[in-house]
Scaffold this motif. Structure first.
Motif, PDB file in Angstrom:
ATOM      1  N   GLU A  11      20.706  42.958  54.071  1.00  0.00           N
ATOM      2  CA  GLU A  11      20.922  41.703  54.757  1.00  0.00           C
ATOM      3  C   GLU A  11      20.111  41.461  56.135  1.00  0.00           C
ATOM      4  O   GLU A  11      19.489  42.388  56.492  1.00  0.00           O
ATOM      5  CB  GLU A  11      22.477  41.569  55.837  1.00  0.00           C
ATOM      6  N   MET A  12      19.606  40.279  56.139  1.00  0.00           N
ATOM      7  CA  MET A  12      18.471  39.869  57.138  1.00  0.00           C
ATOM      8  C   MET A  12      19.271  40.018  58.402  1.00  0.00           C
ATOM      9  O   MET A  12      20.385  39.667  58.644  1.00  0.00           O
ATOM     10  CB  MET A  12      17.958  38.412  56.897  1.00  0.00           C
ATOM     11  N   ILE A  13      18.620  40.713  59.631  1.00  0.00           N
ATOM     12  CA  ILE A  13      19.281  40.893  60.759  1.00  0.00           C
ATOM     13  C   ILE A  13      18.370  40.205  61.764  1.00  0.00           C
ATOM     14  O   ILE A  13      16.983  40.375  61.848  1.00  0.00           O
ATOM     15  CB  ILE A  13      19.349  42.512  61.260  1.00  0.00           C
ATOM     16  N   ASN A  14      19.010  39.304  62.535  1.00  0.00           N
ATOM     17  CA  ASN A  14      18.113  38.711  63.847  1.00  0.00           C
ATOM     18  C   ASN A  14      18.282  39.566  64.875  1.00  0.00           C
ATOM     19  O   ASN A  14      19.405  39.915  65.464  1.00  0.00           O
ATOM     20  CB  ASN A  14      18.991  37.270  63.905  1.00  0.00           C
ATOM     21  N   CYS A  59      10.814  45.950  71.672  1.00  0.00           N
ATOM     22  CA  CYS A  59      10.047  44.866  71.965  1.00  0.00           C
ATOM     23  C   CYS A  59       8.536  44.972  72.341  1.00  0.00           C
ATOM     24  O   CYS A  59       8.377  45.696  73.168  1.00  0.00           O
ATOM     25  CB  CYS A  59      10.754  44.178  73.135  1.00  0.00           C
ATOM     26  N   PRO A  60       7.633  44.157  71.544  1.00  0.00           N
ATOM     27  CA  PRO A  60       6.203  44.476  71.901  1.00  0.00           C
ATOM     28  C   PRO A  60       5.899  43.881  73.343  1.00  0.00           C
ATOM     29  O   PRO A  60       5.131  44.376  73.851  1.00  0.00           O
ATOM     30  CB  PRO A  60       5.576  43.617  70.909  1.00  0.00           C
ATOM     31  N   VAL A  61       6.854  43.023  73.701  1.00  0.00           N
ATOM     32  CA  VAL A  61       6.391  42.563  75.225  1.00  0.00           C
ATOM     33  C   VAL A  61       7.085  43.626  76.309  1.00  0.00           C
ATOM     34  O   VAL A  61       6.269  43.717  77.196  1.00  0.00           O
ATOM     35  CB  VAL A  61       7.092  40.915  75.339  1.00  0.00           C
ATOM     36  N   HIS A  62       8.196  44.229  75.903  1.00  0.00           N
ATOM     37  CA  HIS A  62       8.759  45.219  76.774  1.00  0.00           C
ATOM     38  C   HIS A  62       8.998  46.227  76.090  1.00  0.00           C
ATOM     39  O   HIS A  62      10.118  46.700  75.643  1.00  0.00           O
ATOM     40  CB  HIS A  62      10.098  44.597  77.355  1.00  0.00           C
ATOM     41  N   PRO A  63       7.876  47.253  75.829  1.00  0.00           N
ATOM     42  CA  PRO A  63       8.001  48.410  74.992  1.00  0.00           C
ATOM     43  C   PRO A  63       8.969  49.301  75.339  1.00  0.00           C
ATOM     44  O   PRO A  63       9.527  50.141  74.547  1.00  0.00           O
ATOM     45  CB  PRO A  63       6.749  49.060  75.190  1.00  0.00           C
ATOM     46  N   GLU A  64       9.530  49.492  76.685  1.00  0.00           N
ATOM     47  CA  GLU A  64      10.625  50.211  77.062  1.00  0.00           C
ATOM     48  C   GLU A  64      11.926  49.986  76.659  1.00  0.00           C
ATOM     49  O   GLU A  64      13.009  50.566  76.533  1.00  0.00           O
ATOM     50  CB  GLU A  64      10.678  50.321  78.737  1.00  0.00           C
ATOM     51  N   GLN A  65      11.980  48.675  76.162  1.00  0.00           N
ATOM     52  CA  GLN A  65      13.393  48.159  75.443  1.00  0.00           C
ATOM     53  C   GLN A  65      13.586  48.087  74.164  1.00  0.00           C
ATOM     54  O   GLN A  65      12.739  47.576  73.320  1.00  0.00           O
ATOM     55  CB  GLN A  65      13.309  46.552  76.045  1.00  0.00           C
ATOM     56  N   THR A  66      14.841  48.416  73.911  1.00  0.00           N
ATOM     57  CA  THR A  66      14.994  48.483  72.339  1.00  0.00           C
ATOM     58  C   THR A  66      15.415  47.258  72.090  1.00  0.00           C
ATOM     59  O   THR A  66      16.544  46.967  72.747  1.00  0.00           O
ATOM     60  CB  THR A  66      16.109  49.790  72.071  1.00  0.00           C
ATOM     61  N   VAL A  67      15.203  46.726  71.015  1.00  0.00           N
ATOM     62  CA  VAL A  67      15.649  45.272  70.491  1.00  0.00           C
ATOM     63  C   VAL A  67      17.137  45.573  70.250  1.00  0.00           C
ATOM     64  O   VAL A  67      17.651  46.533  69.680  1.00  0.00           O
ATOM     65  CB  VAL A  67      14.910  44.734  69.425  1.00  0.00           C
ATOM     66  N   VAL A  68      18.218  44.333  70.247  1.00  0.00           N
ATOM     67  CA  VAL A  68      19.531  44.293  70.019  1.00  0.00           C
ATOM     68  C   VAL A  68      19.726  43.308  69.021  1.00  0.00           C
ATOM     69  O   VAL A  68      18.825  42.436  68.883  1.00  0.00           O
ATOM     70  CB  VAL A  68      20.384  44.199  71.240  1.00  0.00           C
ATOM     71  N   VAL A  69      20.723  43.260  68.233  1.00  0.00           N
ATOM     72  CA  VAL A  69      21.031  42.351  67.269  1.00  0.00           C
ATOM     73  C   VAL A  69      21.377  40.854  67.967  1.00  0.00           C
ATOM     74  O   VAL A  69      22.099  40.941  69.046  1.00  0.00           O
ATOM     75  CB  VAL A  69      22.352  42.758  66.475  1.00  0.00           C
ATOM     76  N   ALA A  70      20.654  40.090  67.876  1.00  0.00           N
ATOM     77  CA  ALA A  70      20.942  38.557  68.329  1.00  0.00           C
ATOM     78  C   ALA A  70      22.311  38.016  67.815  1.00  0.00           C
ATOM     79  O   ALA A  70      22.455  37.901  66.722  1.00  0.00           O
ATOM     80  CB  ALA A  70      19.626  37.818  67.843  1.00  0.00           C
ATOM     81  N   GLY A  71      22.805  37.617  69.040  1.00  0.00           N
ATOM     82  CA  GLY A  71      24.276  36.925  68.563  1.00  0.00           C
ATOM     83  C   GLY A  71      24.192  35.409  67.968  1.00  0.00           C
ATOM     84  O   GLY A  71      23.653  34.755  68.150  1.00  0.00           O
TER      85      GLY A  71
END
Length: 135
Positions: free
Chosen positions: A96-99, A123-135
């Motif tokens: 499945e495609m995940i946003n 996140c390439p803009v905030h490398p210290e942040q792990t991306v999360v599933v967009a709701g």
């Protein structure tokens, strides 16, 4: 490279009459093109069982499907990066495609991806942040 000796070691006697199509070995050392032709022929129809192998106008014998697939596949010069794109994989695929998005407020960076990494993407803009599933 698939040598002529490798192919001839697998050949079986020709039947009479011989109903099988032919592949031509056009090099006395390298049979890669003939093996490629045989594999393409077999790939096109699962009912195809054998091909007749010729070298210098002489019928050498039958190459059966199972024997052809037992050889290492020849390297084709047309294969390059991305050549296996859209290749079918065995089993039931449920991708499945995940946003995803960066969790930092007002960061507009988003991903749309099939997620199967060893580590969660950052996140390439905030490398210290792990991306999360967009709701």
């Amino acid at each position: 490279m698939t040598s002529v000796a490798e192919i001839t070691a697998l050949l079986r006697p020709l039947p009479s009459p011989n109903p099988y199509p032919s592949v031509m070995v056009d090099d006395k050392q390298d049979a890669s093109r003939a093996l490629t032709a045989a594999l393409q022929y077999f790939d096109a129809d699962d009912d195809r069982q054998a091909v007749t192998v010729h070298l210098a106008g002489e019928e050498l014998g039958l190459l059966h499907r199972r024997d052809a697939y037992s050889l290492p596949p020849p390297l084709l010069s047309t294969r390059d990066y991305g050549a296996s794109d859209q290749a079918a994989l065995p089993g039931d695929v449920r991708y499945e495609m995940i946003n995803m998005r960066c969790p930092v407020t007002n960061c507009s960076h988003r991903f749309a991806l099939i997620l199967y990494p060893l580590q969660p993407p950052r996140c390439p803009v905030h490398p210290e942040q792990t991306v999360v599933v967009a709701g």
